[in-house]
Design a protein around this motif. Structure first.
Motif, PDB file in Angstrom:
ATOM      1  N   MET A  91       1.371 -16.231 -24.728  1.00 45.27           N
ATOM      2  CA  MET A  91       1.816 -14.855 -24.910  1.00 45.27           C
ATOM      3  C   MET A  91       3.250 -14.669 -24.408  1.00 45.27           C
ATOM      4  N   ALA A  92       3.628 -15.385 -23.339  1.00 47.11           N
ATOM      5  CA  ALA A  92       4.982 -15.265 -22.792  1.00 47.11           C
ATOM      6  C   ALA A  92       6.024 -15.804 -23.755  1.00 47.11           C
ATOM      7  N   THR A  93       5.639 -16.785 -24.549  1.00 48.59           N
ATOM      8  CA  THR A  93       6.581 -17.383 -25.491  1.00 48.59           C
ATOM      9  C   THR A  93       6.470 -16.778 -26.891  1.00 48.59           C
ATOM     10  N   ALA A  94       5.702 -15.706 -27.023  1.00 44.60           N
ATOM     11  CA  ALA A  94       5.646 -14.988 -28.300  1.00 44.60           C
ATOM     12  C   ALA A  94       7.010 -14.352 -28.549  1.00 44.60           C
ATOM     13  N   PRO A  95       7.411 -14.205 -29.804  1.00 45.54           N
ATOM     14  CA  PRO A  95       8.746 -13.668 -30.111  1.00 45.54           C
ATOM     15  C   PRO A  95       9.064 -12.333 -29.437  1.00 45.54           C
ATOM     16  N   VAL A  96       8.077 -11.467 -29.268  1.00 45.77           N
ATOM     17  CA  VAL A  96       8.323 -10.150 -28.675  1.00 45.77           C
ATOM     18  C   VAL A  96       8.661 -10.250 -27.182  1.00 45.77           C
ATOM     19  N   ARG A  97       8.250 -11.350 -26.531  1.00 43.52           N
ATOM     20  CA  ARG A  97       8.473 -11.501 -25.090  1.00 43.52           C
ATOM     21  C   ARG A  97       9.399 -12.645 -24.721  1.00 43.52           C
ATOM     22  N   LEU A  98       9.685 -13.523 -25.623  1.00 46.69           N
ATOM     23  CA  LEU A  98      10.403 -14.757 -25.299  1.00 46.69           C
ATOM     24  C   LEU A  98      11.760 -14.494 -24.655  1.00 46.69           C
ATOM     25  N   THR A  99      12.536 -13.600 -25.212  1.00 44.32           N
ATOM     26  CA  THR A  99      13.869 -13.316 -24.662  1.00 44.32           C
ATOM     27  C   THR A  99      13.769 -12.802 -23.231  1.00 44.32           C
ATOM     28  N   ALA A 100      12.881 -11.836 -22.996  1.00 43.27           N
ATOM     29  CA  ALA A 100      12.723 -11.290 -21.645  1.00 43.27           C
ATOM     30  C   ALA A 100      12.232 -12.363 -20.677  1.00 43.27           C
ATOM     31  N   PHE A 101      11.326 -13.208 -21.125  1.00 46.77           N
ATOM     32  CA  PHE A 101      10.798 -14.274 -20.281  1.00 46.77           C
ATOM     33  C   PHE A 101      11.887 -15.279 -19.918  1.00 46.77           C
ATOM     34  N   LEU A 102      12.693 -15.673 -20.890  1.00 46.80           N
ATOM     35  CA  LEU A 102      13.772 -16.633 -20.629  1.00 46.80           C
ATOM     36  C   LEU A 102      14.852 -16.036 -19.727  1.00 46.80           C
ATOM     37  N   TYR A 104      14.338 -13.739 -17.477  1.00 49.51           N
ATOM     38  CA  TYR A 104      13.731 -13.693 -16.150  1.00 49.51           C
ATOM     39  C   TYR A 104      13.812 -15.065 -15.468  1.00 49.51           C
ATOM     40  N   ILE A 105      13.438 -16.113 -16.160  1.00 50.02           N
ATOM     41  CA  ILE A 105      13.487 -17.468 -15.600  1.00 50.02           C
ATOM     42  C   ILE A 105      14.937 -17.847 -15.258  1.00 50.02           C
ATOM     43  N   ALA A 106      15.874 -17.525 -16.149  1.00 50.03           N
ATOM     44  CA  ALA A 106      17.287 -17.830 -15.891  1.00 50.03           C
ATOM     45  C   ALA A 106      17.783 -17.090 -14.644  1.00 50.03           C
ATOM     46  N   LEU A 107      17.382 -15.833 -14.483  1.00 48.80           N
ATOM     47  CA  LEU A 107      17.788 -15.074 -13.306  1.00 48.80           C
ATOM     48  C   LEU A 107      17.186 -15.647 -12.020  1.00 48.80           C
ATOM     49  N   LEU A 108      15.964 -16.163 -12.103  1.00 50.13           N
ATOM     50  CA  LEU A 108      15.375 -16.845 -10.943  1.00 50.13           C
ATOM     51  C   LEU A 108      16.235 -18.030 -10.520  1.00 50.13           C
ATOM     52  N   VAL A 109      16.614 -18.835 -11.490  1.00 49.93           N
ATOM     53  CA  VAL A 109      17.422 -20.029 -11.212  1.00 49.93           C
ATOM     54  C   VAL A 109      18.791 -19.634 -10.656  1.00 49.93           C
ATOM     55  N   VAL A 110      19.435 -18.670 -11.290  1.00 52.03           N
ATOM     56  CA  VAL A 110      20.767 -18.242 -10.848  1.00 52.03           C
ATOM     57  C   VAL A 110      20.704 -17.620  -9.448  1.00 52.03           C
ATOM     58  N   THR A 111      19.622 -16.896  -9.147  1.00 46.36           N
ATOM     59  CA  THR A 111      19.467 -16.324  -7.809  1.00 46.36           C
ATOM     60  C   THR A 111      19.398 -17.434  -6.768  1.00 46.36           C
ATOM     61  N   GLN A 131      16.687  -9.438 -11.763  1.00 45.00           N
ATOM     62  CA  GLN A 131      15.441 -10.204 -11.873  1.00 45.00           C
ATOM     63  C   GLN A 131      14.250  -9.244 -11.962  1.00 45.00           C
ATOM     64  N   PHE A 132      14.250  -8.233 -11.116  1.00 44.40           N
ATOM     65  CA  PHE A 132      13.183  -7.234 -11.132  1.00 44.40           C
ATOM     66  C   PHE A 132      13.146  -6.505 -12.480  1.00 44.40           C
ATOM     67  N   CYS A 133      14.315  -6.121 -12.973  1.00 40.69           N
ATOM     68  CA  CYS A 133      14.385  -5.416 -14.263  1.00 40.69           C
ATOM     69  C   CYS A 133      13.871  -6.297 -15.404  1.00 40.69           C
ATOM     70  N   ALA A 134      14.236  -7.569 -15.385  1.00 42.47           N
ATOM     71  CA  ALA A 134      13.762  -8.487 -16.426  1.00 42.47           C
ATOM     72  C   ALA A 134      12.249  -8.648 -16.354  1.00 42.47           C
ATOM     73  N   LEU A 135      11.716  -8.744 -15.143  1.00 39.85           N
ATOM     74  CA  LEU A 135      10.266  -8.863 -14.984  1.00 39.85           C
ATOM     75  C   LEU A 135       9.569  -7.578 -15.429  1.00 39.85           C
ATOM     76  N   ALA A 136      10.154  -6.431 -15.117  1.00 47.35           N
ATOM     77  CA  ALA A 136       9.578  -5.156 -15.548  1.00 47.35           C
ATOM     78  C   ALA A 136       9.583  -5.040 -17.072  1.00 47.35           C
ATOM     79  N   TRP A 137      10.690  -5.444 -17.704  1.00 45.02           N
ATOM     80  CA  TRP A 137      10.790  -5.383 -19.165  1.00 45.02           C
ATOM     81  C   TRP A 137       9.781  -6.335 -19.806  1.00 45.02           C
ATOM     82  N   TYR A 138       9.661  -7.535 -19.232  1.00 45.13           N
ATOM     83  CA  TYR A 138       8.682  -8.514 -19.719  1.00 45.13           C
ATOM     84  C   TYR A 138       7.270  -7.952 -19.567  1.00 45.13           C
ATOM     85  N   SER A 139       6.949  -7.417 -18.397  1.00 46.01           N
ATOM     86  CA  SER A 139       5.612  -6.886 -18.133  1.00 46.01           C
ATOM     87  C   SER A 139       5.303  -5.678 -19.011  1.00 46.01           C
TER      88      SER A 139
END
Length: 161
Positions: A91-102, A104-111, A131-139
């Motif tokens: 579900m995280a890699t579904a097209p509707v969520r993939l951008t937000a998920f990626l 979020y992961i990129a922001l984790l790494v950059v942090t 990071q919080f905003c990306a997780l909120a948008w993903y969720s």
């Protein structure tokens, strides 16, 4: 625990599956145990995030990044108990969520990179907020009309300014 009606059979007519099906997943947990595991992960994640936020004021950027990001990851991991880990990844890699998920992961790494190498507190804080905003948008993509509500709230706030 069974529901008074069969969501799975009713949902199949509408193309919707029950996210909390009786499939026990890889840990062989009952529905109640899965709720408890989700709740525990959510609380642990929240506590870690709060501790991380407090640590930023102590000047320890590495501790902040680890606690805050780990808290978010533990909370996200907890969702796997509700829908199943394999299904969550699908579900995280579904097209509707993939951008937000990626993002979020990129922001984790950059942090982490910023906290351990640059050690700039303000930048770490900005990255944590992003990071919080990306997780909120993903969720929000899991909640019916969730993203639409966030857009409406942001529009209302922008008009108020």
């Amino acid at each position: 625990m069974s529901l008074p009606f069969n969501i799975k059979s009713a949902g199949s007519r509408f193309g919707v599956d029950d996210p909390m099906s009786d499939d026990t997943g890889m840990f062989n947990l009952s529905r109640t145990e899965r709720y408890v595991a989700f709740g525990a992960c959510f609380v642990i994640g929240l506590v870690l995030s709060i501790v991380g936020t407090i640590l930023i004021f102590s000047g320890s950027m590495a501790a902040f990044a680890v606690c805050y990001s780990l808290g978010n990851l533990v909370s996200l991991f907890g969702m796997g108990f509700l829908v199943g880990f394999k299904r969550q990844l699908k579900m995280a890699t579904a097209p509707v969520r993939l951008t937000a998920f990626l993002i979020y992961i990129a922001l984790l790494v950059v942090t982490f990179i910023t906290a351990f190498t640059l050690k700039i507190g303000v930048l770490c804080l900005i990255l944590a907020i992003c990071q919080f905003c990306a997780l909120a948008w993903y969720s929000a993509s899991y909640v019916p009309f969730g993203r639409k509500m966030i857009k409406g709230l942001c529009g209302t706030c922008a008009r108020a300014i």
